[in-house]
Design a protein around this motif. Structure first.
Motif, short mmCIF file in Angstrom:
data_model
loop_
_atom_site.label_atom_id
_atom_site.label_comp_id
_atom_site.label_asym_id
_atom_site.label_seq_id
_atom_site.Cartn_x
_atom_site.Cartn_y
_atom_site.Cartn_z
N THR B 156 -71.82 -23.42 58.29
CA THR B 156 -72.63 -23.12 57.09
C THR B 156 -73.22 -21.71 57.19
OG1 THR B 156 -74.38 -24.36 58.19
CG2 THR B 156 -73.24 -25.47 56.39
N ALA B 166 -72.65 -22.18 50.91
CA ALA B 166 -72.33 -23.22 51.88
C ALA B 166 -73.00 -24.53 51.49
CB ALA B 166 -72.79 -22.80 53.27
N SER B 168 -73.07 -28.93 52.71
CA SER B 168 -72.67 -29.83 53.80
C SER B 168 -72.96 -31.28 53.44
CB SER B 168 -73.42 -29.47 55.09
OG SER B 168 -74.78 -29.84 54.96
N ALA B 184 -77.06 -23.88 54.66
CA ALA B 184 -76.55 -24.69 53.54
C ALA B 184 -77.45 -24.55 52.32
CB ALA B 184 -76.44 -26.15 53.95
#
Ligand SMILES: NC(=O)c1ccc[n+]([C@@H]2O[C@H](COP(=O)([O-])OP(=O)(O)OC[C@H]3O[C@@H](n4cnc5c(N)ncnc54)[C@H](OP(=O)(O)O)[C@@H]3O)[C@@H](O)[C@H]2O)c1
Ligand SMILES: NC(=O)c1ccc[n+]([C@@H]2O[C@H](COP(=O)([O-])OP(=O)(O)OC[C@H]3O[C@@H](n4cnc5c(N)ncnc54)[C@H](OP(=O)(O)O)[C@@H]3O)[C@@H](O)[C@H]2O)c1
Lengths: 321, 321
Positions: B156, B166, B168, B184
């Protein structure tokens, strides 16, 4: 203008010829009077309601056609009224006139008349773009399924012209022979253990062009060499298949699936340019030979679809206007 | 030298420390006295007999380690006795000395001591090489599963440093929070409908780095944007999955699976060079932050594996010699 109309998707009777308004070319577009329309498997799927056109595209069937330029829209630079052209279309080919973005028109290949030319561009563009996706290079092994089909006959010759070893599968001894006469170094009957025969003959494939889909997914991954690339363009054998990720990982291999019809305009124009520059000379000097097409009058469009589905046709079917 | 030996694959008791012959560096190789050995999930699989080393590689476990150069083989140009190095290995890291091809050695990252450095290179090389395979570019959406794991925490931050968004998944609120603190923009609990949440938040993913395999294959393909690329590097959720080829085709998407360990030497050296040039500066200036590692004495290797499998460890585990 006259055009093929499908009121309700279904069997061949769904195809009727009627009157619709003649389209007008917008900026960057060209209006072409049709000479012949190529018939493709995807047309059958669209007739049955399984393959709707991309957003914004006419719902008249037809992915390729040839003809003579009738009128050009604003900002069109390459073409003028009276030019002979072949078109790659997202739809609209089964009609007296069609509209194409100027980048999706090319001249007919050298020495090929406009009627025969109507059945060449879709296959050529499909094969050229997908072997680019698969990054096939000289010295590699290339496998295509259905070596005697439209895609297969073209792909084996083109791959060989690129310097690759072309290999195919086919459904009968006759079709095996046809494939061997059209660029394939080996052709295996697909009713047998073609994975084992391929491995024995060439050690596997670097690139596979697949038209079967689900039914062959596990076999295709087995047939790949390390670093191999499987490019799926058809699903004649179903949509959902089993992927052996462990095997894919141990081979560092790739699976991709693409469709010419759904690519953006710019990409299609680039593919057409490549076909004109790279493939047309190969047709001119005989490195690629086409099987003679079957010509059927436009008014007999139902018979054209019947013949395609019947499956015994060798070479393309084109509708002559 | 002292090394971890596995006589019969099995549970942690299969790990014993014994005496083996110290290897000698061949041409292009370097002998390194180990300072610390990184512990990876693949080590557990190898201990259990599920992940044998590539042909020609020592069967001593260990995919990464740090240390001090002891002796260089013929034709080695970059390194000399006494240099501090970090190594990417195909095996052999769990020992007092190890051998590495010179291209698979890099200096420790700026400001990172040799012990911490033992746990950085495998993850960095995996992420860098696989986002290259996935062709992640600035402005795209990147999804990694297990955002709080070793791969996820690095990926990330790295993707964000490349200019991507990013995203997740993670297994608990704590881990979601960890991921949001490490690059993230969104992190979704994977017990929920993360595909729907992802689509809602970003419209889908351009690139997915997947460590789950079979269990997530259909979901991952659903989560891809048109033109998306799914790169599978782990199979924590099984080996054989269902691939929806129709969906892949309509998205013009790609699935690939790769393993760092089985790449050829030249490719590994190129990846190490890229990590040194691109990632080490990011560690130096804080664009990528590592979770503090857990240090365990080499003699307690069994405890290290227990702790890894236990699953509550945050950050890497390294064995200190
Ligand atoms: N994605 C795209 O952009 C794109 C573009 C063009 C075409 N396509 C697809 O490509 C496919 C082929 O098109 P085409 O024009 O070449 O059609 P075609 O001329 O009718 O050929 C179909 C081929 O399938 C082969 N085949 C049937 N069952 C097989 C099996 N079990 N194993 C191996 N081969 C088998 C046939 O081999 P035998 O005759 O020897 O039995 C035949 O050669 C179609 O599905 C079409 O929709 C996709
Ligand atoms: N192919 C290669 O070259 C290569 C190289 C290195 C690593 N790998 C593989 O990559 C994987 C991860 O390695 P790692 O070092 O990051 O391990 P790790 O630190 O132990 O992380 C494992 C991760 O898996 C996550 N996870 C478990 N079940 C999940 C689920 N159902 N959905 C989403 N995430 C789930 C965990 O999330 P929570 O903790 O939030 O539950 C955790 O973040 C391993 O399988 C390893 O073998 C492959």
């Amino acid at each position: 203008m006259r055009a093929v109309i499908v009121e309700t998707p279904g069997d061949v009777d769904a195809l009727t010829i009627g009157e619709v308004e003649t389209p007008r070319p917008g900026p960057g577009e060209v209006l072409v009077r049709t000479v012949a329309s190529g018939v493709n498997r995807a047309d059958v799927l669209q007739r049955q309601g399984h393959y709707p056109p991309p957003k914004g595209v006419t719902d008249i069937i037809g992915l390729e056609a040839s003809g003579v330029v009738e009128e050009v829209g604003a900002a069109v630079t390459r073409w003028k009224k009276g030019d002979e052209v072949v078109a790659l279309l997202a739809g609209g080919g089964y009609a007296e006139f069609f509209i194409a973005p100027e980048g999706q028109l090319v001249p007919p290949p050298p020495g090929v008349d406009l009627v025969s030319a109507a059945g060449v561009l879709e296959v050529a563009a499909t094969v050229v773009s997908n072997l680019e996706v698969g990054r096939l290079s000289a010295g590699e092994v290339f496998l295509v399924h259905g070596g005697a089909g439209g895609i297969g006959t073209f792909a084996t010759q083109y791959a060989r012209a690129l310097g690759a070893t072309a290999v195919s599968t086919a459904g009968s001894l006759d079709k095996v022979r046809h494939s061997l006469e059209h660029g394939a170094s080996f052709s295996f009957d697909y009713h047998g253990d073609w994975v084992a025969e391929l491995k024995e003959a060439t050690g596997g494939a670097d690139v596979i062009l697949d038209i079967i889909g689900a039914k062959y997914l596990e076999l295709n991954v087995k047939a790949l060499k390390p670093g191999g690339r499987l490019v799926i363009i058809g699903m004649q054998g179903g949509v959902k298949g089993t992927l052996n990720i462990g095997l894919l990982l141990s081979k560092q291999a790739m699976v991709t699936a693409t469709s010419l019809r759904f690519k953006p305009l710019g990409a299609k124009a680039a593919i057409c340019r490549r076909v004109e520059q790279e493939v047309w000379p190969m047709l001119g000097d005989g490195r690629i030979r086409l099987s003679p097409e079957t010509r059927i009058p436009f008014d007999d469009v139902r018979r054209a679809h019947e013949q395609l589905v019947g499956g015994d046709n060798v070479g393309k079917i084109v509708l002559v206007h």
